[in-house]
Design a protein around this motif. Structure first.
Motif, PDB file in Angstrom:
ATOM      1  N   PHE A 192       2.929  16.361   8.846  1.00  0.00           N
ATOM      2  CA  PHE A 192       2.275  16.007  10.107  1.00  0.00           C
ATOM      3  C   PHE A 192       1.571  14.662  10.091  1.00  0.00           C
ATOM      4  N   SER A 193       1.328  14.061   8.930  1.00  0.00           N
ATOM      5  CA  SER A 193       0.725  12.717   8.938  1.00  0.00           C
ATOM      6  C   SER A 193       1.776  11.604   8.850  1.00  0.00           C
ATOM      7  N   ARG A 194       2.991  11.951   8.493  1.00  0.00           N
ATOM      8  CA  ARG A 194       4.050  10.947   8.357  1.00  0.00           C
ATOM      9  C   ARG A 194       4.202  10.069   9.601  1.00  0.00           C
ATOM     10  N   PRO A 195       4.258  10.636  10.840  1.00  0.00           N
ATOM     11  CA  PRO A 195       4.426   9.758  12.017  1.00  0.00           C
ATOM     12  C   PRO A 195       3.304   8.730  12.182  1.00  0.00           C
ATOM     13  N   LEU A 196       2.074   9.098  11.865  1.00  0.00           N
ATOM     14  CA  LEU A 196       0.959   8.149  11.975  1.00  0.00           C
ATOM     15  C   LEU A 196       1.153   6.992  10.998  1.00  0.00           C
TER      16      LEU A 196
ATOM     17  N   VAL B 156       0.869  -1.168   0.000  1.00  0.00           N
ATOM     18  CA  VAL B 156       0.000   0.000   0.000  1.00  0.00           C
ATOM     19  C   VAL B 156       0.909   1.222   0.000  1.00  0.00           C
ATOM     20  N   THR B 157       0.543   2.238  -0.775  1.00  0.00           N
ATOM     21  CA  THR B 157       1.358   3.440  -0.877  1.00  0.00           C
ATOM     22  C   THR B 157       0.553   4.665  -0.444  1.00  0.00           C
ATOM     23  N   THR B 158       1.262   5.756  -0.208  1.00  0.00           N
ATOM     24  CA  THR B 158       0.637   7.045   0.068  1.00  0.00           C
ATOM     25  C   THR B 158       1.674   8.139  -0.132  1.00  0.00           C
TER      26      THR B 158
ATOM     27  N   PHE C 219       4.463   1.983   7.651  1.00  0.00           N
ATOM     28  CA  PHE C 219       4.902   2.620   6.418  1.00  0.00           C
ATOM     29  C   PHE C 219       6.329   3.126   6.569  1.00  0.00           C
ATOM     30  N   VAL C 220       7.069   3.068   5.464  1.00  0.00           N
ATOM     31  CA  VAL C 220       8.421   3.628   5.424  1.00  0.00           C
ATOM     32  C   VAL C 220       8.506   4.617   4.266  1.00  0.00           C
ATOM     33  N   VAL C 221       9.331   5.633   4.454  1.00  0.00           N
ATOM     34  CA  VAL C 221       9.538   6.636   3.416  1.00  0.00           C
ATOM     35  C   VAL C 221      10.392   6.032   2.306  1.00  0.00           C
TER      36      VAL C 221
ATOM     37  N   MET D  48       5.470   7.064   0.632  1.00  0.00           N
ATOM     38  CA  MET D  48       5.633   6.007   1.630  1.00  0.00           C
ATOM     39  C   MET D  48       4.955   4.735   1.133  1.00  0.00           C
ATOM     40  N   GLN D  49       5.400   3.614   1.697  1.00  0.00           N
ATOM     41  CA  GLN D  49       4.735   2.350   1.390  1.00  0.00           C
ATOM     42  C   GLN D  49       4.808   1.431   2.588  1.00  0.00           C
ATOM     43  N   ALA D  50       3.858   0.520   2.619  1.00  0.00           N
ATOM     44  CA  ALA D  50       3.828  -0.526   3.647  1.00  0.00           C
ATOM     45  C   ALA D  50       3.578  -1.852   2.955  1.00  0.00           C
ATOM     46  N   ARG D  51       4.277  -2.851   3.393  1.00  0.00           N
ATOM     47  CA  ARG D  51       4.041  -4.211   2.897  1.00  0.00           C
ATOM     48  C   ARG D  51       3.031  -4.864   3.825  1.00  0.00           C
TER      49      ARG D  51
END
Length: 167
Positions: free
Chosen positions: A126-130, A119-121, A136-138, A156-159
């Motif tokens: 201010f939303s990066r820490p959440l 999943v990406t974003t 998620f990683v940058v 950012m993406q999360a596996r």
């Protein structure tokens, strides 16, 4: 006090449009000064004033809405068909009370149900820490422009693991 502020999450309804536009503007204007210039805040928050474009953006994703006990909208987030989280905004009075995390958890469950492995974003400062709290990683710091104003944002993406469940 936090325990009294309960919410639940449901799918977007057309009647939510004005409330979500207000949440979008309020969220950016409330937290923006921590990380952005006045010019950036004005440009970014003005997107919701183009109500047709804003509505198309909401409907272009599976948009989930957090509502309080009186069914008033307090936050929203969207997941696009290709696994990109396109939005995550919380009303200023509901920030730091678990609403953003709850919405993001539901969006990740939806992504898992669709069998996405990634999943990406593009997250704001201010939303990066959440997003990081949810795995998620940058992958890149991007430079983008809206209404002639430049912004930095975090790609950012999360596996996802099979059978993901929100916290």
């Amino acid at each position: 006090m936090t325990s009294l502020m309960q919410f639940h999450i449901r799918k977007y309804q057309d009647s939510d449009l004005p409330a979500l536009a207000k949440i979008y503007r309020g969220s950016i204007r409330h937290l923006g000064a921590e990380c952005y210039t006045k010019e950036q805040i004005e440009a970014w928050s003005s997107f919701s004033e183009n109500i047709q474009a804003f509505e198309n953006w909401l409907k272009g994703a599976t948009t989930l809405v957090a509502v309080d006990s009186e069914n008033a909208c307090v936050g929203f987030g969207g997941l696009e068909a290709h696994g990109r989280i396109s939005s995550l905004f919380v009303s200023p009075e509901w920030m730091r009370k678990g609403v953003g995390s709850g919405i993001l958890g539901h969006l990740l469950e939806e992504a898992g149900a669709r069998a996405f492995s990634v999943v990406t974003t593009e997250a704001s400062e201010f939303s990066r820490p959440l997003f990081e709290q949810h795995g998620f990683v940058v992958t890149e710091i991007e430079q983008t422009e809206f209404k002639g104003v430049k912004f930095a944002r975090y790609a950012m993406q999360a596996r996802l693991k099979h059978g993901f469940k929100s916290m």
